[in-house]
Design a protein around this motif. Structure first.
Motif, PDB file in Angstrom:
ATOM      1  N   ARG A 293       0.833  -1.207   0.000  1.00 57.62           N
ATOM      2  CA  ARG A 293       0.000   0.000   0.000  1.00 57.62           C
ATOM      3  C   ARG A 293       0.867   1.257   0.000  1.00 57.62           C
ATOM      4  O   ARG A 293       0.595   2.218  -0.734  1.00 57.62           O
ATOM      5  CB  ARG A 293      -0.908  -0.022   1.234  1.00 57.62           C
ATOM      6  CG  ARG A 293      -1.839   1.181   1.367  1.00 57.62           C
ATOM      7  CD  ARG A 293      -2.606   1.125   2.683  1.00 57.62           C
ATOM      8  NE  ARG A 293      -1.710   1.133   3.823  1.00 57.62           N
ATOM      9  CZ  ARG A 293      -1.542   0.112   4.645  1.00 57.62           C
ATOM     10  NH1 ARG A 293      -2.206  -1.006   4.449  1.00 57.62           N
ATOM     11  NH2 ARG A 293      -0.705   0.195   5.673  1.00 57.62           N
ATOM     12  N   PHE A 294       1.910   1.248   0.810  1.00 58.51           N
ATOM     13  CA  PHE A 294       2.811   2.401   0.869  1.00 58.51           C
ATOM     14  C   PHE A 294       3.536   2.592  -0.453  1.00 58.51           C
ATOM     15  O   PHE A 294       3.647   3.721  -0.958  1.00 58.51           O
ATOM     16  CB  PHE A 294       3.821   2.222   2.004  1.00 58.51           C
ATOM     17  CG  PHE A 294       4.931   3.233   1.981  1.00 58.51           C
ATOM     18  CD1 PHE A 294       4.695   4.560   2.306  1.00 58.51           C
ATOM     19  CD2 PHE A 294       6.221   2.865   1.610  1.00 58.51           C
ATOM     20  CE1 PHE A 294       5.712   5.503   2.276  1.00 58.51           C
ATOM     21  CE2 PHE A 294       7.247   3.794   1.570  1.00 58.51           C
ATOM     22  CZ  PHE A 294       6.990   5.119   1.910  1.00 58.51           C
ATOM     23  N   LEU A 295       4.054   1.513  -1.035  1.00 54.02           N
ATOM     24  CA  LEU A 295       4.788   1.627  -2.291  1.00 54.02           C
ATOM     25  C   LEU A 295       3.925   2.223  -3.391  1.00 54.02           C
ATOM     26  O   LEU A 295       4.389   3.040  -4.190  1.00 54.02           O
ATOM     27  CB  LEU A 295       5.322   0.264  -2.722  1.00 54.02           C
ATOM     28  CG  LEU A 295       6.531  -0.282  -1.959  1.00 54.02           C
ATOM     29  CD1 LEU A 295       6.925  -1.656  -2.492  1.00 54.02           C
ATOM     30  CD2 LEU A 295       7.716   0.671  -2.035  1.00 54.02           C
ATOM     31  N   ASN A 296       2.671   1.821  -3.449  1.00 55.65           N
ATOM     32  CA  ASN A 296       1.811   2.343  -4.506  1.00 55.65           C
ATOM     33  C   ASN A 296       1.417   3.796  -4.265  1.00 55.65           C
ATOM     34  O   ASN A 296       1.353   4.590  -5.209  1.00 55.65           O
ATOM     35  CB  ASN A 296       0.573   1.456  -4.661  1.00 55.65           C
ATOM     36  CG  ASN A 296       0.868   0.212  -5.483  1.00 55.65           C
ATOM     37  OD1 ASN A 296       1.033   0.268  -6.687  1.00 55.65           O
ATOM     38  ND2 ASN A 296       0.965  -0.924  -4.817  1.00 55.65           N
ATOM     39  N   ALA A 297       1.177   4.162  -3.016  1.00 52.16           N
ATOM     40  CA  ALA A 297       0.892   5.569  -2.724  1.00 52.16           C
ATOM     41  C   ALA A 297       2.104   6.434  -3.056  1.00 52.16           C
ATOM     42  O   ALA A 297       1.979   7.508  -3.667  1.00 52.16           O
ATOM     43  CB  ALA A 297       0.496   5.723  -1.253  1.00 52.16           C
ATOM     44  N   TYR A 298       3.272   5.963  -2.675  1.00 48.61           N
ATOM     45  CA  TYR A 298       4.514   6.695  -2.950  1.00 48.61           C
ATOM     46  C   TYR A 298       4.775   6.748  -4.451  1.00 48.61           C
ATOM     47  O   TYR A 298       5.127   7.806  -5.004  1.00 48.61           O
ATOM     48  CB  TYR A 298       5.666   6.000  -2.230  1.00 48.61           C
ATOM     49  CG  TYR A 298       7.014   6.670  -2.420  1.00 48.61           C
ATOM     50  CD1 TYR A 298       7.437   7.674  -1.564  1.00 48.61           C
ATOM     51  CD2 TYR A 298       7.867   6.285  -3.450  1.00 48.61           C
ATOM     52  CE1 TYR A 298       8.673   8.289  -1.722  1.00 48.61           C
ATOM     53  CE2 TYR A 298       9.110   6.892  -3.625  1.00 48.61           C
ATOM     54  CZ  TYR A 298       9.503   7.893  -2.757  1.00 48.61           C
ATOM     55  OH  TYR A 298      10.720   8.495  -2.935  1.00 48.61           O
ATOM     56  N   GLY A 299       4.609   5.615  -5.131  1.00 53.06           N
ATOM     57  CA  GLY A 299       4.854   5.570  -6.575  1.00 53.06           C
ATOM     58  C   GLY A 299       3.921   6.469  -7.351  1.00 53.06           C
ATOM     59  O   GLY A 299       4.344   7.170  -8.285  1.00 53.06           O
ATOM     60  N   ASN A 300       2.642   6.478  -6.989  1.00 51.54           N
ATOM     61  CA  ASN A 300       1.687   7.359  -7.668  1.00 51.54           C
ATOM     62  C   ASN A 300       2.076   8.822  -7.491  1.00 51.54           C
ATOM     63  O   ASN A 300       1.993   9.624  -8.435  1.00 51.54           O
ATOM     64  CB  ASN A 300       0.279   7.128  -7.116  1.00 51.54           C
ATOM     65  CG  ASN A 300      -0.280   5.770  -7.492  1.00 51.54           C
ATOM     66  OD1 ASN A 300       0.195   5.123  -8.427  1.00 51.54           O
ATOM     67  ND2 ASN A 300      -1.288   5.321  -6.769  1.00 51.54           N
TER      68      ASN A 300
END
Length: 696
Positions: free
Chosen positions: A330-337
């Protein structure tokens, strides 16, 4: 815990709780065994299809894993309760013994309220009964009793308080479900929290001005506790996301005058790895504190941080801490977006990442290949190690299309000290793309399994294929291997698409031809793809029992398709010689990882032997070696695959000899029939491929 509570304590209920939790541990242990050895094992071996191949299998796997976490958490709770129970019972015994020693000297201890106590005489000599002698005591005796009780009460209070702290911390690790954190006793859990507080204090208070001795202590703590869940969360939340970014900015400053940089430069790489692993583990916690930490880190990463030499974006700082450890999806995708959105906003991000002429620092100390100025490298490295997060990232279209940006539109730049090879950010993006489409961390990952792909992985494969095909001859050389492995991982679908004369099997034939052509520009990448397609072709031969003739036809067509792509790549009359230097080297046998080998499924060793025979025949055919001018004509190209086709026909006949010799199936004789059939199919595959590229 106050004096009266411990003096009058009855630990019967606590003992009952310990016994009850022991029962829970035993029951969950049995359920975990059943879930792992029965439910999960059967699910992995089952021949799933349709929705069951994705939704049901995934649900069963996650449910089985939850039983494991539940058993682990229950055992940790039991062990901590048992440890605390035994300690408190011991402290009560020590208190009773101290009070008895005092009584023998006419001393007693009474509560003063609010948790305090006082030492007084048990019986005043003036009130003693006639003929009754009151034991004597000195002030030293009274002081000793006071001190003994004070020590016992301090230890009991610490045991009680720390047990509460660690039990709450364990439960908070998972907002839903259970935590996988394992602790054998309360002391181990308490120690982890205390050491985290110590490490956080060193970093937060001293930053890059810490002494070499403090740095070594901090690095030792991170090394020792990098896999400890309570340490990870306590450390991350104590430091806070903003202070963490400020620290890395200060540490990276190019004109840092501090002794730390001069004396510990060789240790900064391991320190970066340890720090990243600890932060990654912390994000696996579902506690409210870590949820807030993650949200704040994404937000603060968009800010600019001044250093002595220039300004740095938070994304550049945090991305270098993403290179190691298993960060929460979840964190990786929020950060990546957020990172992709920032890059699209900047339009030419390399200009900003390189500082617009400022003296930019080195932010990555792991190896010497790159400075760490491109934040996409760290993000892609993290996604390559988190396949589920990678799949989500490459399928995200809102607020922007992530895959289109990183595979097609983004302008990559050189971030290495010396231009001596591929672009590290592109290489990391290729690995992340493979993880997204395969569900594995790499083609040779020891733990990777070839399971039916989810709909999301199929979507990521098609999207990646489309965006990279659109690059044409600008296809990144760094991604040839990754795309070869990606096509191999989807080998069954790719085989059907390459061999389908009507192009109806889920992959765009034009895109597939363009990407195969680009892969073929490099000899090694072309060999990797060919070898993996041999796996898919042989698996098809073993699996096709209703219409064996179809698998022979598909085999020839796929080989023809691949050979035509190779011909187009090495003989492009419009664009000149598109090959690279790899084509002038000697062939070597390519061994792929477990994912491709597992494609052979239940046929195992027998099918693998068939693959080995086919690949060996292909490699031994010297006409497969292109000449120095890369001008082999179509006739030479087609002849170069004859040994390969004969070997495939032999493998097919070994499986289907009885069917082939049936008089009802003319034209499939072992001596010439099967060779004629597969040769004709290969020619058809050539023609289909020629039609795609307009070279008929």
């Amino acid at each position: 815990m106050d004096f009266e509570t411990l003096r009058l304590a009855d630990f019967g209920r606590l003992s009952q709780a310990v016994t009850a939790w022991q029962g829970v541990v035993e029951e969950l242990g049995a359920l975990e065994t059943d879930a792992r050895d029965d439910l999960k094992c059967k699910a992995e071996k089952a021949n799933w299809a349709g929705t069951n191949a994705t939704v049901s299998r995934e649900f069963i796997t996650k449910t089985a894993d939850e039983f494991t976490d539940a058993h682990t958490q229950a055992k940790s709770i039991h062990d901590i309760l048992q440890d605390t129970h035994d300690e408190l019972v011991g402290y009560k015994q020590q208190l009773d013994q101290a009070l008895e020693r005092g009584r023998l000297k006419n001393l007693t201890v009474t509560s003063t309220g609010g948790g305090g106590f006082t030492v007084t005489m048990l019986i005043h000599p003036d009130r003693a009964g006639v003929g009754h002698d009151v034991p004597d005591h000195s002030q030293q005796d009274a002081d000793q009793l006071r001190d003994d009780v004070q020590v016992i009460m301090g230890r009991a209070s610490e045991s009680d308080t720390t047990a509460s702290t660690v039990l709450r911390a364990l439960v908070d690790q998972a907002e839903f479900g259970f935590s996988g954190a394992a602790y054998g006793d309360r002391d181990a859990a308490v120690d982890a929290i205390r050491r985290a507080d110590e490490a956080a204090r060193i970093l937060k208070e001293n930053g890059d001005e810490m002494s070499p001795e403090e740095f070594q202590r901090l690095n030792d703590l991170l090394t020792s506790y990098r896999n400890d869940p309570l340490f990870q969360e306590e450390f991350a939340t104590r430091v806070g996301p903003k202070r963490m970014l400020e620290f890395w900015a200060d540490l990276s400053s190019p004109d840092n005058p501090d002794e730390l940089i001069r004396t510990e430069i060789d240790q900064l790489g391991s320190f970066q790895q340890n720090l990243g692993a600890v932060l990654a583990g912390a994000t696996q916690s579902d506690s409210p504190a870590m949820r807030q930490w993650e949200n704040d880190m994404v937000r603060f990463s968009g800010d600019v941080y001044p250093t002595r030499g220039g300004n740095l974006y938070g994304y550049q700082l945090m991305s270098n801490l993403l290179r190691t450890g298993d960060y929460d999806d979840r964190f990786l995708n929020a950060y990546g977006n957020a990172l992709v959105a920032k890059e699209e906003e900047l339009e030419l991000p390399e200009k900003f990442w390189q500082g617009n002429g400022q003296l930019m620092p080195r932010m990555n100390f792991i190896g010497d290949a790159e400075f760490g100025r491109d934040p996409m490298t760290g993000l892609m490295t993290a996604l390559a190690g988190s396949p589920d997060a990678a799949t989500t990232f490459f399928n995200t279209r809102e607020p922007q299309d992530n895959a289109e940006w990183v595979l097609k539109d983004r302008q990559y730049f050189d971030d290495s000290p010396v231009k001596d090879g591929g672009n590290e950010a592109l290489e990391a993006t290729g690995r992340a793309m493979f993880a997204a489409v395969s569900g594995a961390t790499g083609p040779d990952a020891p733990a990777s399994e070839f399971l039916p792909h989810t709909a999301e992985q199929d979507a990521a494969m098609k999207r990646s294929l489309g965006f990279l095909a659109a690059k044409g001859n600008d296809f990144p050389a760094e991604m040839r291997d990754d795309m070869a492995f990606a096509l191999g991982n989807h080998g069954d679908t790719v085989h059907l698409a390459m061999s389908d004369p009507l192009g109806t099997h889920g992959m765009d034939a034009n895109q597939l031809m363009e990407v195969t052509k680009q892969i073929a520009r490099n000899k090694d990448s072309y060999a990797e793809l060919t070898d993996q397609m041999h796996h898919a072709i042989v698996a098809d031969m073993f699996a096709e029992t209703d219409h064996p003739e179809d698998s022979l036809d598909r085999a020839g067509r796929t080989i023809g398709f691949i050979e035509e792509a190779r011909y187009q790549a090495t003989n492009d009359e419009k664009d000149g010689d598109l090959t690279d230097a790899s084509w002038h080297r000697t062939w070597a046998y390519h061994v792929v990882g477990g994912a491709a080998n597992a494609m052979l499924g239940p046929w195992g060793d027998a099918a693998q032997r068939g693959v080995d025979v086919v690949t060996s025949a292909w490699l031994q055919d010297r006409q497969n070696e292109i000449n120095d001018t890369a001008q082999a004509n179509h006739v030479e190209t087609y002849q170069s695959r004859n040994a390969e086709l004969r070997a495939l026909a032999d493998v097919w006949y070994q499986q289907n000899g009885q069917w082939a010799e049936d008089p009802a199936h003319e034209g499939f004789s072992q001596d010439t029939g099967v060779y004629s059939k597969i040769g004709a199919s290969a020619n058809d595959g050539n023609k289909k491929a020629e039609g795609i590229v307009g070279d008929q």
